[in-house]
Enzyme design. Structure first.
Site, PDB file in Angstrom:
ATOM      1  N   TYR A   1      36.117  24.558   3.281  1.00 42.98           N
ATOM      2  CA  TYR A   1      34.811  24.549   2.600  1.00 42.98           C
ATOM      3  C   TYR A   1      34.538  23.225   1.794  1.00 42.98           C
ATOM      4  O   TYR A   1      33.254  22.971   1.820  1.00 42.98           O
ATOM      5  CB  TYR A   1      35.139  25.758   1.297  1.00 42.98           C
ATOM      6  CG  TYR A   1      33.833  26.255   0.663  1.00 42.98           C
ATOM      7  CD1 TYR A   1      32.762  26.912   1.379  1.00 42.98           C
ATOM      8  CD2 TYR A   1      33.827  26.008  -0.633  1.00 42.98           C
ATOM      9  CE1 TYR A   1      31.573  27.215   0.726  1.00 42.98           C
ATOM     10  CE2 TYR A   1      32.680  26.379  -1.570  1.00 42.98           C
ATOM     11  CZ  TYR A   1      31.440  26.832  -0.832  1.00 42.98           C
ATOM     12  OH  TYR A   1      30.395  27.512  -1.326  1.00 42.98           O
TER      13      TYR A   1
ATOM     14  N   ASP B   1      22.170  34.977  13.992  1.00 45.92           N
ATOM     15  CA  ASP B   1      23.454  33.896  13.708  1.00 45.92           C
ATOM     16  C   ASP B   1      22.901  32.354  13.824  1.00 45.92           C
ATOM     17  O   ASP B   1      22.710  31.930  14.687  1.00 45.92           O
ATOM     18  CB  ASP B   1      24.578  34.089  14.612  1.00 45.92           C
ATOM     19  CG  ASP B   1      25.530  33.147  14.333  1.00 45.92           C
ATOM     20  OD1 ASP B   1      25.594  32.199  13.196  1.00 45.92           O
ATOM     21  OD2 ASP B   1      26.578  33.172  14.859  1.00 45.92           O
TER      22      ASP B   1
HETATM   23  N1  NAD Z   1      28.616  32.068  -5.348  1.00 43.84           N
HETATM   24  C1  NAD Z   1      29.026  31.003  -5.676  1.00 43.84           C
HETATM   25  O1  NAD Z   1      29.841  30.988  -6.505  1.00 43.84           O
HETATM   26  C2  NAD Z   1      28.724  29.714  -4.912  1.00 43.84           C
HETATM   27  C3  NAD Z   1      29.167  28.345  -5.645  1.00 43.84           C
HETATM   28  C4  NAD Z   1      28.578  27.202  -4.808  1.00 43.84           C
HETATM   29  C5  NAD Z   1      27.818  27.443  -4.016  1.00 43.84           C
HETATM   30  N2  NAD Z   1      27.453  28.542  -3.336  1.00 43.84           N
HETATM   31  C6  NAD Z   1      26.317  28.501  -1.770  1.00 43.84           C
HETATM   32  O2  NAD Z   1      25.364  29.189  -2.163  1.00 43.84           O
HETATM   33  C7  NAD Z   1      24.915  29.574  -0.781  1.00 43.84           C
HETATM   34  C8  NAD Z   1      24.568  31.065  -1.058  1.00 43.84           C
HETATM   35  O3  NAD Z   1      25.561  31.820  -1.322  1.00 43.84           O
HETATM   36  P1  NAD Z   1      25.853  33.108  -2.061  1.00 43.84           P
HETATM   37  O4  NAD Z   1      26.729  32.833  -3.295  1.00 43.84           O
HETATM   38  O5  NAD Z   1      24.406  33.467  -2.544  1.00 43.84           O
HETATM   39  O6  NAD Z   1      26.535  34.113  -1.310  1.00 43.84           O
HETATM   40  P2  NAD Z   1      26.120  35.070  -0.344  1.00 43.84           P
HETATM   41  O7  NAD Z   1      27.371  35.428   0.614  1.00 43.84           O
HETATM   42  O8  NAD Z   1      25.392  36.340  -0.787  1.00 43.84           O
HETATM   43  O9  NAD Z   1      25.017  34.299   0.697  1.00 43.84           O
HETATM   44  C9  NAD Z   1      25.186  33.507   1.740  1.00 43.84           C
HETATM   45  C10 NAD Z   1      24.463  34.102   2.731  1.00 43.84           C
HETATM   46  O10 NAD Z   1      24.402  33.290   4.098  1.00 43.84           O
HETATM   47  C11 NAD Z   1      24.585  34.123   5.301  1.00 43.84           C
HETATM   48  N3  NAD Z   1      25.228  33.309   6.424  1.00 43.84           N
HETATM   49  C12 NAD Z   1      26.251  32.813   6.317  1.00 43.84           C
HETATM   50  N4  NAD Z   1      26.541  32.087   7.524  1.00 43.84           N
HETATM   51  C13 NAD Z   1      25.532  32.529   8.263  1.00 43.84           C
HETATM   52  C14 NAD Z   1      25.133  32.459   9.588  1.00 43.84           C
HETATM   53  N5  NAD Z   1      25.903  31.557  10.464  1.00 43.84           N
HETATM   54  N6  NAD Z   1      23.850  32.961   9.950  1.00 43.84           N
HETATM   55  C15 NAD Z   1      23.203  33.668   9.344  1.00 43.84           C
HETATM   56  N7  NAD Z   1      23.575  33.794   8.030  1.00 43.84           N
HETATM   57  C16 NAD Z   1      24.501  33.385   7.632  1.00 43.84           C
HETATM   58  C17 NAD Z   1      25.332  35.236   4.762  1.00 43.84           C
HETATM   59  O11 NAD Z   1      25.384  36.457   5.796  1.00 43.84           O
HETATM   60  C18 NAD Z   1      25.003  35.620   3.251  1.00 43.84           C
HETATM   61  O12 NAD Z   1      24.044  36.446   3.469  1.00 43.84           O
HETATM   62  C19 NAD Z   1      26.041  29.316   0.205  1.00 43.84           C
HETATM   63  O13 NAD Z   1      25.920  28.260   0.753  1.00 43.84           O
HETATM   64  C20 NAD Z   1      27.328  29.077  -0.863  1.00 43.84           C
HETATM   65  O14 NAD Z   1      28.428  28.340  -0.190  1.00 43.84           O
HETATM   66  C21 NAD Z   1      27.790  29.877  -3.705  1.00 43.84           C
END
Ligand code: NAD
Length: 271
Positions: free
Chosen positions: A161, A67
């Site tokens: 967020y 974490d």
């Molecule tokens: N998917 C979208 O539409 C989108 C849009 C804008 C920004 N984002 C950002 O992109 C980034 C990646 O997200 P994604 O879309 O690939 O989704 P995702 O959920 O697949 O990836 C995010 C990862 O972060 C990990 N994570 C979160 N909190 C954690 C913690 N405390 N300790 C360890 N791991 C942790 C999760 O387990 C997850 O695997 C994020 O920061 C998200 O906010 C995503």
């Protein structure tokens, strides 16, 4: 995707949130381009299968399942970079959660803090330990934070967020100013809606909420996947398209770029 051979050869790179989605796409391409990787996430099964995929490309990879909102765990990740690969060149602060949407008068302190911790405190702790390691190496470095269009504009109902992603963009700009003299560049990418596990979780949540609201005779409005969702390109981005921009900013091709918060959103924030 055109692999740029050896672009990250001899570069030690940490990617957080690397189990799936954007973080995994970053890690896979960086592995193909020669990076030595320290990856971290808290999802056990997904981390294992991503590690297997990356091991098929390179042996220079460690995956820590922990974490990252806890300072001690972030310290461990940077210690592995030092002990296994001798230092740190590139830090990608990509971990994040969206949390269930709720406006300020409804969200609990616990829910708000959880989103803030997983986005802002995670990036803060990783940057704190990561920058110390870069300074020790005395050869500069690059940090890219995965923010969001929610760091540039508001989204109805997403108080935690939007607050956290705006804070992450602020942290980006300030770190860029503080460490320019040390040759450490700091930038943020701000993706729009991207096809990842997070996007599908949000769609599922919304579907369940809509069904419950309809049953109760309530009409829902707003929300990140129910309000203005379309970009001028009128499509959801691929994780790879976001990863490509992240890796450009992390690479020496962006040697004169620091302190930017760059939309990667198909024009979403242009209107
Ligand atoms: N998917 C979208 O539409 C989108 C849009 C804008 C920004 N984002 C950002 O992109 C980034 C990646 O997200 P994604 O879309 O690939 O989704 P995702 O959920 O697949 O990836 C995010 C990862 O972060 C990990 N994570 C979160 N909190 C954690 C913690 N405390 N300790 C360890 N791991 C942790 C999760 O387990 C997850 O695997 C994020 O920061 C998200 O906010 C995503």
């Amino acid at each position: 995707m055109n692999i740029i051979k050896d672009r990250f050869k001899d570069s030690v790179m940490i990617v957080t949130g690397a189990a799936g989605g954007i973080g995994k796409a970053i890690a896979l391409r960086a592995a193909k381009e020669g990076a030595k990787l320290v990856l971290a996430d808290r999802k056990v099964e997904m981390s294992k299968s991503t590690l297997d995929e990356i091991k098929a490309i390179t042996d220079d990879v460690e995956f820590l399942v922990l974490d990252l909102s806890k300072a001690e765990n972030c310290r461990r990740v940077t210690e592995v970079a030092k002990d296994k690969f001798g230092g740190l060149d590139i830090l990608i602060n990509n971990a994040g959660i969206m949390g269930n949407p709720a406006p300020v008068h409804k969200i609990t302190e616990k829910e708000f803090r959880n989103v803030f911790d997983c986005i802002v405190m995670t990036a803060f702790h990783m940057s704190h330990f990561g920058i110390n390691l870069m300074l020790e190496g005395n050869k500069g470095g690059a940090i890219v934070n995965t923010s969001s269009v929610a760091g540039l504009v508001g989204f109805p109902g997403h108080s935690a967020y939007v607050t956290a992603k705006h804070a992450l963009n602020g942290l980006t700009r300030n770190m860029a100013l503080d460490y320019a003299k040390n040759g450490i560049r700091v930038n943020a990418i701000n993706p729009g809606v991207t096809d990842t596990p997070m996007y599908h979780e949000a769609l599922d949540y919304l579907k369940r909420k809509k069904e419950a609201a309809e049953k109760a005779g309530i009409k829902l409005q707003g929300g990140i996947v129910s309000g203005k969702t379309t970009s001028p390109q009128n499509r959801v981005a691929l994780a790879q398209e976001v990863a490509d921009v992240c890796l450009f900013l992390a690479s020496n091709e962006a040697s004169n770029v620091t302190g930017i918060v760059m939309p990667v959103d198909g024009g979403f924030t242009a209107y």
